[in-house]
Design a protein around this motif. Structure first.
Motif, short mmCIF file in Angstrom:
data_model
loop_
_atom_site.label_atom_id
_atom_site.label_comp_id
_atom_site.label_asym_id
_atom_site.label_seq_id
_atom_site.Cartn_x
_atom_site.Cartn_y
_atom_site.Cartn_z
N LYS A 22 27.95 -94.99 -81.97
CA LYS A 22 28.68 -94.55 -80.79
C LYS A 22 29.86 -93.67 -81.18
CE LYS A 22 27.41 -98.44 -77.82
NZ LYS A 22 27.90 -99.48 -76.89
N VAL A 23 30.09 -92.65 -80.37
CA VAL A 23 31.20 -91.72 -80.57
C VAL A 23 32.09 -91.75 -79.33
CG1 VAL A 23 31.88 -89.31 -80.94
CG2 VAL A 23 29.80 -90.20 -82.01
N LEU A 24 33.39 -91.82 -79.56
CA LEU A 24 34.36 -91.69 -78.48
C LEU A 24 35.13 -90.39 -78.69
CD1 LEU A 24 36.07 -92.65 -76.07
CD2 LEU A 24 37.50 -93.92 -77.71
N ILE A 25 35.11 -89.53 -77.69
CA ILE A 25 35.88 -88.30 -77.71
C ILE A 25 37.07 -88.47 -76.77
CG2 ILE A 25 35.90 -85.81 -77.29
CD1 ILE A 25 32.88 -85.79 -77.74
N VAL A 26 38.26 -88.45 -77.34
CA VAL A 26 39.48 -88.50 -76.53
C VAL A 26 39.89 -87.04 -76.31
CG1 VAL A 26 41.81 -89.40 -76.32
CG2 VAL A 26 40.08 -90.70 -77.59
N VAL A 115 35.58 -91.68 -83.79
CA VAL A 115 36.49 -91.27 -82.72
C VAL A 115 37.05 -89.91 -83.08
CG1 VAL A 115 38.57 -91.85 -81.40
CG2 VAL A 115 37.14 -93.68 -82.37
N PHE A 116 36.94 -88.96 -82.16
CA PHE A 116 37.69 -87.74 -82.45
C PHE A 116 38.45 -87.26 -81.24
CE2 PHE A 116 33.56 -85.55 -81.70
CZ PHE A 116 33.95 -84.52 -80.85
N PHE A 117 39.52 -86.55 -81.55
CA PHE A 117 40.49 -86.12 -80.56
C PHE A 117 40.37 -84.62 -80.40
CE2 PHE A 117 41.84 -90.02 -82.47
CZ PHE A 117 42.44 -90.75 -81.45
N GLN A 118 40.07 -84.18 -79.17
CA GLN A 118 39.91 -82.76 -78.89
C GLN A 118 41.08 -82.31 -78.01
OE1 GLN A 118 37.25 -80.52 -79.93
NE2 GLN A 118 38.92 -79.17 -79.29
N PHE A 119 41.85 -81.32 -78.49
CA PHE A 119 43.07 -80.97 -77.77
C PHE A 119 43.61 -79.61 -78.23
CE2 PHE A 119 44.13 -83.17 -81.67
CZ PHE A 119 45.22 -82.49 -82.20
N ARG A 159 35.41 -94.13 -88.38
CA ARG A 159 35.87 -92.80 -88.77
C ARG A 159 36.57 -92.13 -87.61
NH1 ARG A 159 32.03 -89.64 -92.99
NH2 ARG A 159 32.02 -91.26 -94.59
N ALA A 160 37.49 -91.23 -87.94
CA ALA A 160 38.22 -90.49 -86.91
C ALA A 160 38.52 -89.09 -87.42
CB ALA A 160 39.52 -91.21 -86.54
N MET A 161 38.72 -88.17 -86.49
CA MET A 161 39.08 -86.81 -86.88
C MET A 161 39.77 -86.10 -85.73
SD MET A 161 35.48 -84.68 -86.70
CE MET A 161 36.33 -83.12 -86.97
N LEU A 162 40.47 -85.04 -86.07
CA LEU A 162 41.11 -84.17 -85.10
C LEU A 162 40.30 -82.90 -84.96
CD1 LEU A 162 44.80 -84.38 -86.42
CD2 LEU A 162 43.70 -85.87 -84.73
N SER A 163 40.16 -82.44 -83.72
CA SER A 163 39.54 -81.15 -83.45
C SER A 163 40.44 -80.45 -82.44
CB SER A 163 38.13 -81.33 -82.88
OG SER A 163 37.57 -80.08 -82.50
N PHE A 164 41.03 -79.32 -82.83
CA PHE A 164 42.05 -78.74 -81.95
C PHE A 164 42.16 -77.24 -82.09
CE2 PHE A 164 44.07 -79.89 -85.96
CZ PHE A 164 44.91 -78.82 -86.23
N THR A 165 42.77 -76.65 -81.09
CA THR A 165 43.05 -75.22 -81.09
C THR A 165 44.53 -75.00 -81.38
OG1 THR A 165 43.47 -75.23 -78.70
CG2 THR A 165 41.23 -74.71 -79.42
N THR A 166 44.83 -73.86 -81.96
CA THR A 166 46.22 -73.46 -82.17
C THR A 166 46.53 -72.23 -81.33
OG1 THR A 166 45.80 -71.92 -84.00
CG2 THR A 166 46.08 -74.26 -84.56
#
Length: 289
Positions: A22-26, A115-119, A159-166
């Motif tokens: 399972k994957v949780l995208i915050v 878990v990964f964080f998209q922001f 596992r966790a990771m960040l995925s983001f725009t600058t």
């Protein structure tokens, strides 16, 4: 892109390994037409096709409460005269008195393997609504304790990771750039939040200034992201200094034997624990080879 890792698993192997996981995208962005939305949608599509069960916590759509207050506790608090959020919510978690919006996120997080964080990066960190999710959902007792943190953390099997725009170009986030080294910028988030709770942290997916580049460049960013998503299970996590390298009796300083081992090395252990040496290059934005 420079921040992606090379996938080593075949599609069949990846699908077999992903089945049942399972994957949780915050996710935090106000617009369904944003680049962040496209990155989130790509992740849902690619990961679902691999066999993952994917759930998205769309914080703005949920109108998620960002402030950590006594309202997060159903009923009376233990010490209203000197309210301490961490201690009170720990007791409320133990007594099953936390507000419903927190307990729902607890369930998602407990079940997730990744878990990964998209922001979009705001002011060199996550948006306020996502910081609120971190403050409220990573509850003392549920997500960490003084005894269970860092490499001994509660989520050490996740596992966790960040995925983001600058908003700024990659060159501006270099060790000679006006914004400073992105490796340093990410230390408080990747070490102080994710690793603190025990997560195995994957290298971040950084989309450098998509609003400032041509459409075909943005398309290429998403193609690269889709390719990386197919191999996430094969990636090695970032390297952190193990908890047992520090001596609790001396205020959690590096043990003497660890200092001796690294005394003559060119680089420090990490961005934060650098021992007065040069910072390890790109150790917080690139996956180990």
């Amino acid at each position: 892109m420079a921040d992606t890792a090379t996938a080593t698993a075949t599609p069949a192997e990846t699908t077999a390994e992903a089945t049942g996981k399972k994957v949780l995208i915050v996710y935090a962005h106000q617009s369904p037409h944003s680049f962040n939305a496209s990155a989130k949608d790509a992740a849902v599509e690619v990961l679902t096709l691999q066999g993952y069960t994917v759930e998205v916590s769309d914080l703005y759509a949920m109108n998620f409460k960002a402030t950590a207050t006594a309202e997060d506790i159903n009923g009376e608090v233990h010490n209203p005269a000197n309210f301490q959020y961490a201690n009170e919510t720990k007791l409320a978690w133990e007594e099953e008195k936390l507000s419903a919006d927190i307990t729902v996120e607890h369930k998602k997080l407990k079940e997730a393997d990744l878990v990964f964080f998209q922001f979009p990066m705001y002011w060199f960190t996550v948006p306020a609504i996502m910081k609120g999710w971190i403050d409220r959902v990573l509850t003392l007792g549920f997500a960490y304790t003084p005894e269970k943190r860092y490499s001994q953390g509660i989520f050490k099997d996740k596992r966790a990771m960040l995925s983001f725009t600058t908003g700024s170009l990659e060159s501006m986030f270099s060790d000679h750039g006006i914004n400073g080294d992105m490796n340093v910028t990410l230390w408080p988030i990747q070490n102080g939040i994710l690793h603190y709770c025990g997560f195995q942290v994957l290298a971040p997916q950084i989309f450098w200034a998509p609003s400032r580049v041509a459409c075909d460049v943005r398309d290429t960013m998403l193609v690269t992201w889709r390719s990386r998503l197919k191999g996430l299970l094969a990636e090695a996590p970032l390297s952190f200094t193990p908890s047992d390298s520090f001596d609790g009796e001396t205020g959690f300083q590096l043990k003497l034997e660890i200092k001796k081992i690294h005394a003559n090395k060119e680089f420090g252990l990490t961005v934060g624990t650098h021992m007065g040496k040069k910072l390890p290059p790109n150790s917080w934005i690139k996956a180990p080879v």
